[in-house]
Scaffold this motif. Structure first.
Motif, mmCIF file in Angstrom:
data_model
loop_
_atom_site.group_PDB
_atom_site.id
_atom_site.type_symbol
_atom_site.label_atom_id
_atom_site.label_comp_id
_atom_site.label_asym_id
_atom_site.label_seq_id
_atom_site.Cartn_x
_atom_site.Cartn_y
_atom_site.Cartn_z
ATOM 1 N N LEU A 20 0.820 -1.207 0.000
ATOM 2 C CA LEU A 20 0.000 0.000 0.000
ATOM 3 C C LEU A 20 0.858 1.263 0.000
ATOM 4 O O LEU A 20 0.562 2.230 -0.713
ATOM 5 C CB LEU A 20 -0.950 0.007 1.197
ATOM 6 N N GLU A 21 1.927 1.259 0.769
ATOM 7 C CA GLU A 21 2.838 2.401 0.790
ATOM 8 C C GLU A 21 3.469 2.613 -0.587
ATOM 9 O O GLU A 21 3.617 3.748 -1.052
ATOM 10 C CB GLU A 21 3.925 2.208 1.840
ATOM 11 N N ARG A 22 3.813 1.525 -1.246
ATOM 12 C CA ARG A 22 4.393 1.605 -2.588
ATOM 13 C C ARG A 22 3.379 2.185 -3.569
ATOM 14 O O ARG A 22 3.704 3.048 -4.383
ATOM 15 C CB ARG A 22 4.834 0.214 -3.056
ATOM 16 N N GLN A 23 2.133 1.740 -3.478
ATOM 17 C CA GLN A 23 1.089 2.243 -4.369
ATOM 18 C C GLN A 23 0.844 3.744 -4.151
ATOM 19 O O GLN A 23 0.675 4.499 -5.112
ATOM 20 C CB GLN A 23 -0.211 1.470 -4.165
ATOM 21 N N VAL A 24 0.831 4.163 -2.900
ATOM 22 C CA VAL A 24 0.640 5.584 -2.591
ATOM 23 C C VAL A 24 1.800 6.404 -3.154
ATOM 24 O O VAL A 24 1.595 7.458 -3.769
ATOM 25 C CB VAL A 24 0.495 5.805 -1.071
ATOM 26 N N ALA A 25 3.009 5.925 -2.974
ATOM 27 C CA ALA A 25 4.184 6.638 -3.492
ATOM 28 C C ALA A 25 4.126 6.723 -5.017
ATOM 29 O O ALA A 25 4.447 7.772 -5.599
ATOM 30 C CB ALA A 25 5.464 5.941 -3.048
ATOM 31 N N TRP A 26 3.689 5.663 -5.683
ATOM 32 C CA TRP A 26 3.587 5.654 -7.135
ATOM 33 C C TRP A 26 2.552 6.682 -7.612
ATOM 34 O O TRP A 26 2.783 7.421 -8.560
ATOM 35 C CB TRP A 26 3.230 4.258 -7.623
ATOM 36 N N GLU A 27 1.409 6.742 -6.934
ATOM 37 C CA GLU A 27 0.368 7.715 -7.294
ATOM 38 C C GLU A 27 0.857 9.147 -7.067
ATOM 39 O O GLU A 27 0.558 10.038 -7.859
ATOM 40 C CB GLU A 27 -0.920 7.467 -6.505
ATOM 41 N N GLU A 28 1.624 9.373 -6.003
ATOM 42 C CA GLU A 28 2.184 10.702 -5.760
ATOM 43 C C GLU A 28 3.154 11.090 -6.872
ATOM 44 O O GLU A 28 3.174 12.239 -7.317
ATOM 45 C CB GLU A 28 2.883 10.748 -4.407
ATOM 46 N N LEU A 29 3.962 10.133 -7.338
ATOM 47 C CA LEU A 29 4.882 10.409 -8.440
ATOM 48 C C LEU A 29 4.123 10.750 -9.718
ATOM 49 O O LEU A 29 4.507 11.661 -10.454
ATOM 50 C CB LEU A 29 5.796 9.205 -8.691
ATOM 51 N N LYS A 30 3.052 10.038 -9.985
ATOM 52 C CA LYS A 30 2.254 10.322 -11.177
ATOM 53 C C LYS A 30 1.636 11.716 -11.089
ATOM 54 O O LYS A 30 1.577 12.446 -12.078
ATOM 55 C CB LYS A 30 1.169 9.262 -11.379
ATOM 56 N N LEU A 31 1.177 12.083 -9.904
ATOM 57 C CA LEU A 31 0.610 13.416 -9.713
ATOM 58 C C LEU A 31 1.667 14.495 -9.920
ATOM 59 O O LEU A 31 1.413 15.516 -10.569
ATOM 60 C CB LEU A 31 -0.007 13.529 -8.322
ATOM 61 N N LEU A 32 2.855 14.281 -9.379
ATOM 62 C CA LEU A 32 3.946 15.244 -9.564
ATOM 63 C C LEU A 32 4.306 15.393 -11.037
ATOM 64 O O LEU A 32 4.569 16.500 -11.509
ATOM 65 C CB LEU A 32 5.171 14.820 -8.761
ATOM 66 N N LYS A 33 4.311 14.280 -11.758
ATOM 67 C CA LYS A 33 4.616 14.323 -13.187
ATOM 68 C C LYS A 33 3.581 15.167 -13.917
ATOM 69 O O LYS A 33 3.928 16.010 -14.747
ATOM 70 C CB LYS A 33 4.636 12.905 -13.756
ATOM 71 N N THR A 34 2.314 14.988 -13.591
ATOM 72 C CA THR A 34 1.244 15.752 -14.226
ATOM 73 C C THR A 34 1.374 17.234 -13.893
ATOM 74 O O THR A 34 1.252 18.090 -14.778
ATOM 75 C CB THR A 34 -0.129 15.228 -13.770
ATOM 76 N N GLU A 35 1.640 17.549 -12.637
ATOM 77 C CA GLU A 35 1.809 18.949 -12.240
ATOM 78 C C GLU A 35 3.010 19.574 -12.939
ATOM 79 O O GLU A 35 2.965 20.726 -13.357
ATOM 80 C CB GLU A 35 1.962 19.055 -10.728
ATOM 81 N N PHE A 36 4.080 18.811 -13.058
ATOM 82 C CA PHE A 36 5.288 19.303 -13.721
ATOM 83 C C PHE A 36 4.993 19.613 -15.183
ATOM 84 O O PHE A 36 5.402 20.651 -15.705
ATOM 85 C CB PHE A 36 6.398 18.247 -13.607
ATOM 86 N N LYS A 37 4.266 18.724 -15.847
ATOM 87 C CA LYS A 37 3.893 18.955 -17.241
ATOM 88 C C LYS A 37 3.047 20.217 -17.368
ATOM 89 O O LYS A 37 3.231 21.015 -18.286
ATOM 90 C CB LYS A 37 3.102 17.772 -17.794
ATOM 91 N N GLU A 38 2.095 20.396 -16.469
ATOM 92 C CA GLU A 38 1.221 21.567 -16.510
ATOM 93 C C GLU A 38 2.014 22.858 -16.306
ATOM 94 O O GLU A 38 1.729 23.860 -16.954
ATOM 95 C CB GLU A 38 0.131 21.467 -15.437
ATOM 96 N N ASP A 39 2.983 22.827 -15.415
ATOM 97 C CA ASP A 39 3.756 24.029 -15.131
ATOM 98 C C ASP A 39 4.601 24.473 -16.321
ATOM 99 O O ASP A 39 4.892 25.655 -16.469
ATOM 100 C CB ASP A 39 4.667 23.817 -13.922
#
Length: 69
Positions: A20-39
């Protein structure tokens, strides 16, 4: 330090928790990637430049109207 387990149920619980911790970390990375692209989208850079230029233009217009030489 190695954790000591008393039975397989504790091991399975720990594995589920780690998964579960791994899955949460993976989702956070995906969110950061999306935010980075938007910026770094060109539109996100152009809009502040246009706003700044329009404010500067308005200030220059006010100066010309009120402070004629």
């Amino acid at each position: 330090m190695k954790p000591s387990y008393k039975n397989f149920e504790q091991i399975e619980t720990e594995l589920q928790l780690l998964d579960l911790e791994r899955q949460v970390a993976w989702e956070e990375l995906k969110l950061l990637k999306t935010e980075f692209k938007e910026d770094f989208r060109p539109l996100n850079w152009v809009e502040p430049i246009i706003k700044g230029a329009s404010k500067y233009g308005l200030i220059m217009l006010i100066k010309k109207i009120f402070f004629k030489r």
